[in-house]
Design a protein around this motif. Structure first.
Motif, PDB file in Angstrom:
ATOM      1  N   GLY A  59       0.788  -1.225   0.000  1.00  0.00           N
ATOM      2  CA  GLY A  59       0.000   0.000   0.000  1.00  0.00           C
ATOM      3  C   GLY A  59       0.820   1.275   0.000  1.00  0.00           C
ATOM      4  O   GLY A  59       0.289   2.361   0.204  1.00  0.00           O
ATOM      5  N   GLU A  60       2.114   1.158  -0.216  1.00  0.00           N
ATOM      6  CA  GLU A  60       2.957   2.351  -0.169  1.00  0.00           C
ATOM      7  C   GLU A  60       3.109   2.994  -1.554  1.00  0.00           C
ATOM      8  O   GLU A  60       3.475   4.156  -1.660  1.00  0.00           O
ATOM      9  CB  GLU A  60       4.337   2.009   0.395  1.00  0.00           C
ATOM     10  N   ILE A 320       8.717   5.603   1.945  1.00  0.00           N
ATOM     11  CA  ILE A 320       7.791   5.684   3.075  1.00  0.00           C
ATOM     12  C   ILE A 320       7.902   7.020   3.803  1.00  0.00           C
ATOM     13  O   ILE A 320       6.922   7.556   4.315  1.00  0.00           O
ATOM     14  CB  ILE A 320       8.051   4.503   4.038  1.00  0.00           C
TER      15      ILE A 320
ATOM     16  N   PHE B   5      -1.427  -4.040   9.874  1.00  0.00           N
ATOM     17  CA  PHE B   5      -1.314  -3.867   8.432  1.00  0.00           C
ATOM     18  C   PHE B   5      -2.722  -3.859   7.863  1.00  0.00           C
ATOM     19  O   PHE B   5      -3.508  -4.785   8.069  1.00  0.00           O
ATOM     20  CB  PHE B   5      -0.486  -5.003   7.823  1.00  0.00           C
ATOM     21  N   SER B  85       7.557   0.962   8.172  1.00  0.00           N
ATOM     22  CA  SER B  85       6.637   2.044   7.873  1.00  0.00           C
ATOM     23  C   SER B  85       6.266   2.816   9.121  1.00  0.00           C
ATOM     24  O   SER B  85       5.761   2.243  10.078  1.00  0.00           O
ATOM     25  CB  SER B  85       5.376   1.481   7.237  1.00  0.00           C
ATOM     26  N   SER B  87       4.008   5.048   9.325  1.00  0.00           N
ATOM     27  CA  SER B  87       2.593   5.370   9.339  1.00  0.00           C
ATOM     28  C   SER B  87       1.756   4.140   9.630  1.00  0.00           C
ATOM     29  O   SER B  87       0.547   4.167   9.510  1.00  0.00           O
ATOM     30  CB  SER B  87       2.193   5.950   7.983  1.00  0.00           C
ATOM     31  N   ALA B  89       1.574   1.615   7.898  1.00  0.00           N
ATOM     32  CA  ALA B  89       1.030   1.237   6.597  1.00  0.00           C
ATOM     33  C   ALA B  89      -0.250   1.956   6.233  1.00  0.00           C
ATOM     34  O   ALA B  89      -0.992   1.523   5.385  1.00  0.00           O
ATOM     35  CB  ALA B  89       0.820  -0.270   6.496  1.00  0.00           C
ATOM     36  N   ALA B  90      -0.527   3.042   6.924  1.00  0.00           N
ATOM     37  CA  ALA B  90      -1.604   3.885   6.418  1.00  0.00           C
ATOM     38  C   ALA B  90      -1.060   4.453   5.133  1.00  0.00           C
ATOM     39  O   ALA B  90      -0.068   5.156   5.134  1.00  0.00           O
ATOM     40  CB  ALA B  90      -1.925   4.994   7.390  1.00  0.00           C
ATOM     41  N   PRO B  91      -1.666   4.128   4.048  1.00  0.00           N
ATOM     42  CA  PRO B  91      -1.019   4.397   2.771  1.00  0.00           C
ATOM     43  C   PRO B  91      -0.873   5.889   2.467  1.00  0.00           C
ATOM     44  O   PRO B  91      -1.463   6.732   3.123  1.00  0.00           O
ATOM     45  CB  PRO B  91      -1.952   3.718   1.774  1.00  0.00           C
TER      46      PRO B  91
END
Lengths: 369, 471
Positions: A59-60, A320, B5, B85, B87, B89-91
Motif C-alpha cells: 500500500g505504499e 515511506i 497492516f 513504515s 505510518s 502502513a496507512a497508505p
C-alpha cells in the motif's frame, strides 16, 4: 528462438562469450572489472524492482510497472550513454533511470502519487517517464533536431515497447527523424507483450524491420545480453554523433512479470513461454560468464548483494518517509511565470478547501492557508 | 510495539479483496517482504509481502472473506526501531485531513468507488429472478443504470426515514465539504432534505437537521421548498418531484431487465431490408378471401419469417440453465410479443407458434395483444416464452438494442417501415425499408448463428418467395 535471424548476441544464455567480428570491437573496453560492474547494476536494478513491487503490495505505492527480465536491455543501453545524451523513456525504464543517476526516492515519487513528476530532467538528462504510449519518441526527435541546430554531438535516446511501434506518435517521430537525419536512437524493448497483446499479433514482421520503411537502419539485438545491447547502442550512438542520423534498435527481451502491479498475466499468457524465457535470464547469463572467467568470487557476490540490499533499504525508507504534498501544491510548476487564470483557480480552490472547516472546530484543516 | 497492516488497494482503484490463504500463523516470526498471504482482487491473485519484520500477533480475517480496503488484516509485534513504515502502513496520501470517527478510504489512485462506512463490503448485489416466470421485457434500451447504484445501502435504523423511499438507494446529492460535515456530525445524509438547487443538501440543511432534531424529513422538505422557491400559492401540486413507489410491473420489469442485462452477455446486430415485396404480399393477402376478417400487419409476416428462420437456426431458440449447467434446446417455439399495456410492458407468448398456419398465427397475435392491452393476460401466457419479438416500429422507431426476455436466447426488434430512396435493380428507387435489430445471448449463440438467423429473416422479408428455398 535460437534460430532467430539477425539476432546480435555476444553472450549465450549459458554464459559463453561468442565472438562477433562486427560488434566485438564496440565492447573491447569491457574488461573484468567492467563486467563485474554490469553484473552489479543488473542485480541492483532487479532488487529495486522487487522492492518497489513489494511496496505496492503493502500500500505504499499506487502502482508499479515491473521490469523483471528486461534488466540487460536497460543496463546495456543506459551504461552506453554519455552524460550529455538525453533520455526520453516510457514508464518502465526505471533501470535506465538508475543508470542515469536518478535519486531512488525520486523514482518512486510519481508512483506514490505525491508528485506529478519525480525529478528535474536537466539534472540527470533524462525526462520524467512518459505514461502516454509512445509520445516520448516525438519529444526525442524534437530534442534531437534541437541538438542539430545547436551543432552539438550529443544524442537523444528514446525508449518504448513493442506495442508502441503501432502508435501514430512513434511513426511520426520516425518520419521526422529520418527526414531531418536527427541524432536520435529509437530503442525498442520488445518484451513480447503489450499488456495482454502478444507481439506476433502486433507485427507480422520483425519489429526491427518496421524501421526500414522509414529509411532508418535497424539492429536486432538479444535484449537479455547486456554486452550485445551495449555494443548495438554504441553503434547507434556513434552513427548519430557523426551525422549518420537515427537508428532503430530492437532489443528482444521478455516481460517476466505483469504489465503493472494491477495486471495478472497468468490470465492470458502460457506458462511454458515464461519457462523458456527464464532460461535466458539476463542476470544468470552474466553470472555464468563471470563464473567461467573465474571472477565470481565470494567477495564480488557479497559486495553485489550488500549493494543491492542497501539500495533497497534506501528506496523503501525514501518512499515511506516521503512527505505528503499540501493541497495547494497542485498549482506549483504549472506555469513558470505568474498566470492570472491559474491564480483565479487557486483562489477558488483555497476557498473551497476553507469550506471544509466546520464551525465546531472538530477538524484540523490545513488547506486554507 | 504492535503494528497493524491494513489491506491496501492492490490494483488501481479497487475497494475490496478476498483473502485466499494465509502463509503464516500467529506466533510466526517473519522478515520484511516475506510472503504472508495470497489475496485475490477483481483483477489478479497477488501475494502480500510483509511490510514489517516481527512476530505475527493476530490474523484478523479468515481465508475466504472479502475485506474492504483499509481494514486491518494482520498485526505484528515489531521491535521499536525505525526502518519499517512509520505510518503503520496507512497508505500514502492519507496523512492530512483528520479522522474524527470517519474511516479513511486509502484508495491511492483516487478514482475508485468509495465504499461508504456501511459495515459490510458492498458486494455486487445481483438480482436473479427465477427465469421461468418472467412476464416482462423491454423492447428497447432500458435505463438499467438505476438499479446499478452501488453506493451505501440506506440504513434502516434511522426512524425518520421509515415512511417512504428507503429503497431508492440513490446517493443524496450534496458537496464534498458538506458530506464531510455530515460525517463529522454523525448525520446520515439520506435523512436530510436538501433545499439547494435541484434538492442539493447544503451546509445549512445539515446544521438545521442537527439543531431541529427528529423532525420528519419529508415534511421539512416540502415546507422548505414552498417557502423558499415558490411564491405562496405557486407551488405546483405534488412539489418539484414526484415520487412513485417502485412496485408492480415497473418493479418486475426493472428486476427482469437487470437480471437479463447482467446475466446474459448481449450482442446486437442490425439489418436493414427492402421489404417492399413483403408489403406487396401483405396488401394482396388483405384483399384475399381467405384472410378476410383477420388482422394482418407487418408483425404477422415478421413473426412467420422468424418461425421459419428458427427452424434453420435452432440455437436461437434455446435456454441457458445455470443451475443444472445445461443448455436446453427447445423443439417448440413459444413466441413472445412485447406489448405496451396501461400497466406497463408485458410479453405474452403464443404457445407452439411454430405449428400454426399464417392464418392461425394472425388470429393468435390479434387475440394476444388485445387481451394484453385489456390487462387480462393469463399468467400461463406470460411464462414459458422461448424467443421474443418487439415491434418498436409502431412508435416510429427504426432500431435499438433490445434486452433479452430473461431465459430466452434472442429477441428481434422490428423497426418502422419507411419509404426511402434505396438501391433497386441498380438504380435508386423509393422503396419500403425496415431495420431489424437482433439481440442474442452470446453464451448460447455465436455471431455466426445470430447472423445467419438475421440474414434468413431479412431474406424472407426482402423476397417472401425465398421461403421456398428454406422449408
Amino acid at each position: 528462438m535460437s534460430t532467430d535471424r539477425n539476432l546480435i548476441q555476444l553472450v549465450t544464455p549459458a554464459g559463453e562469450r561468442i565472438s562477433h567480428p562486427e560488434f566485438d570491437p564496440w565492447v573491447k573496453d569491457i574488461g573484468d572489472e567492467q563486467l563485474c560492474s554490469l553484473y552489479e547494476d543488473l542485480t541492483v536494478i532487479r532488487r529495486i524492482d522487487v522492492e518497489a513491487t513489494a511496496l505496492q503490495r503493502q500500500g505504499e505505492l499506487g502502482l508499479w510497472p515491473p521490469l523483471l527480465g528486461q534488466e540487460a536491455a536497460q543496463v546495456g543501453s543506459g551504461r552506453a550513454l554519455r552524460e550529455d545524451d538525453f533520455v526520453f523513456s516510457s514508464y518502465r525504464e526505471n533501470g535506465v533511470a538508475y543508470c542515469r543517476g536518478v535519486d531512488l526516492t525520486d523514482i518512486t515519487r510519481v508512483w506514490r502519487g505525491t508528485a506529478s513528476s519525480g525529478w528535474d530532467p536537466y539534472s540527470v538528462n533524462m525526462a520524467t517517464p512518459q505514461i502516454i504510449i509512445g509520445a516520448q519518441t516525438l519529444h526525442a526527435t524534437g530534442y534531437a533536431m534541437g541538438i542539430q541546430n545547436d551543432g552539438a554531438d550529443s544524442v537523444a535516446v528514446t525508449y518504448f515497447g513493442d506495442g508502441a511501434t503501432s502508435e501514430g506518435d512513434v511513426n511520426e517521430a520516425m518520419v521526422f527523424a529520418a527526414s531531418f537525419q536527427a541524432p536520435v536512437v529509437f530503442f525498442c524493448s520488445n518484451n513480447h507483450w503489450a499488456i495482454s497483446e502478444p507481439v506476433r499479433l502486433q507485427s507480422h514482421i520483425q519489429i526491427a524491420d518496421r524501421a526500414s520503411g522509414f529509411g532508418i537502419p535497424s539492429l536486432r539485438v538479444d535484449g537479455n545480453d547486456v554486452l550485445a545491447v551495449m555494443a548495438a547502442t554504441r553503434v547507434a550512438l556513434d552513427r548519430a554523433r557523426h551525422g549518420g542520423g537515427p537508428t532503430f534498435i530492437e532489443a528482444v527481451t521478455y516481460r517476466m512479470g505483469p504489465h503493472t502491479t494491477a495486471d495478472d498475466p497468468t490470465r492470458y499468457r502460457d506458462a511454458n513461454e515464461l519457462e523458456d524465457w527464464a532460461a535466458k535470464d539476463p542476470i544468470l547469463r552474466v553470472k555464468a560468464l563471470l563464473e567461467r572467467k573465474g571472477l565470481l568470487t565470494d567477495e564480488v557476490q557479497q559486495h553485489v548483494h550488500n549493494k543491492a540490499e542497501s539500495v533497497a533499504r534506501e528506496l523503501r525508507s525514501g518512499c515511506i518517509g516521503m512527505p505528503d504534498p499540501e493541497p495547494m501544491d497542485i498549482f506549483k510548476h504549472v506555469y513558470s511565470e505568474p498566470n492570472s487564470w491559474l491564480d483565479r483557480q487557486q483562489d477558488h480552490y483555497a476557498r473551497y478547501l476553507a469550506s471544509f472547516g466546520d464551525p465546531a472546530g472538530a477538524t484540523s484543516e490545513e488547506g486554507a492557508r | 510495539m504492535i503494528k497493524e497492516f491494513r489491506l491496501p488497494d492492490l490494483g488501481e482503484g479497487l475497494t475490496e479483496s478476498e483473502i485466499l490463504s494465509w502463509k503464516v500463523a500467529v506466533g510466526d516470526t517473519v522478515t520484511l517482504n516475506q510472503v504472508i498471504a495470497e489475496v485475490e482482487t477483481a483483477k489478479a491473485v497477488v501475494e502480500l509481502p510483509s511490510p514489517f519484520a516481527g512476530v505475527i500477533t493476530a490474523l484478523h480475517e479468515e481465508p475466504g472473506t472479502i475485506v474492504e480496503v483499509g481494514k486491518p488484516i494482520v498485526s505484528f509485534e515489531v521491535a521499536d526501531d525505525g526502518g519499517a513504515s512509520p505510518s503503520g502502513a496507512a497508505p500514502a496520501g492519507a496523512a492530512t485531513a483528520a479522522a474524527g470517527t470517519a474511516k479513511r478510504e486509502p484508495n491511492l489512485v483516487g478514482y475508485g468507488a468509495v465504499v461508504e462506512s456501511s459495515g459490510r463490503p458492498a458486494r455486487r448485489a445481483r438480482t436473479f429472478t427465477t427465469p421461468a416466470v418472467e412476464p416482462v421485457r423491454g423492447p428497447v434500451v432500458e435505463p438499467v443504470e438505476t438499479e446499478l447504484v452501488e453506493t451505501e445501502p440506506v440504513r434502516p435504523e434511522n426512524p425518520v426515514l421509515e415512511p417512504v423511499e428507503t429503497d431508492t438507494a440513490e446517493r443524496p446529492r450534496s458537496t464534498p465539504p458538506v458530506r464531510k460535515l455530515a460525517k463529522d456530525l454523525g448525520v446520515e445524509l439520506a435523512a436530510v432534505a436538501g433545499t439547494g438547487a435541484g434538492g442539493l443538501i447544503t451546509r445549512e440543511d445539515v446544521q438545521n437537521f442537527v439543531g431541529g432534531g427528529e423532525l420528519s424529513a419529508p415534511v421539512r422538505h416540502l415546507s422548505a421548498v414552498s417557502d423558499s422557491v415558490f411564491p405562496a400559492g405557486l407551488a405546483p401540486q405534488g412539489g418539484r418531484e414526484v415520487r412513485t413507489p417502485i412496485k408492480g410491473v415497473r418493479k418486475f420489469t426493472a428486476a427482469a431487465m437487470v437480471a437479463s442485462a447482467f446475466t446474459a452477455p448481449h450482442a446486437t446486430e442490425f439489418l436493414t431490408v427492402d421489404v417492399t415485396p413483403t408489403m406487396d404480399l401483405l396488401a394482396k393477402l388483405k384483399t384475399s378471401r381467405a384472410f378476410s376478417g383477420y388482422k394482418l400487419t407487418p408483425l404477422t409476416l415478421v413473426a412467420k419469417a422468424v418461425l421459419i428462420a428458427l427452424r434453420r437456426n435452432p440455437s436461437l431458440n434455446s435456454r441457458w440453465e445455470e443451475v443444472s449447467q445445461e443448455i436446453v434446446q427447445f423443439n417448440y417455439v413459444n413466441l413472445g410479443i412485447a406489448a405496451a399495456t396501461p400497466r406497463g410492458l408485458t410479453v405474452p407468448n403464443i404457445k407452439d407458434a411454430d405449428t400454426l398456419s399464417l392464418l392461425e398465427l394472425s388470429a393468435a397475435l390479434t387475440g394476444l395483444t388485445e387481451t394484453a392491452r385489456a390487462g387480462k393476460t393469463a399468467p400461463a401466457d406470460l411464462s414459458g416464452g422461448t424467443i421474443s419479438i418487439t415491434n418498436i416500429g409502431v412508435f416510429g422507431i427504426d432500431a435499438g438494442t433490445p434486452i433479452l426476455n430473461p431465459g430466452e436466447a434472442a429477441i428481434l426488434a422490428m423497426g418502422a417501415v419507411r419509404k426511402m430512396p434505396w438501391e433497386f435493380q441498380d438504380e435508386v428507387a423509393l422503396r419500403q425499408v425496415m431495420t431489424l435489430s437482433l439481440s442474442f445471448d452470446h453464451r448460447l449463440v455465436d455471431g455466426e448463428q445470430g447472423s445467419r438467423f438475421l440474414a434468413d429473416v431479412g431474406a424472407i422479408l426482402a423476397e417472401p418467395g425465398m421461403v421456398l428455398t428454406m422449408v
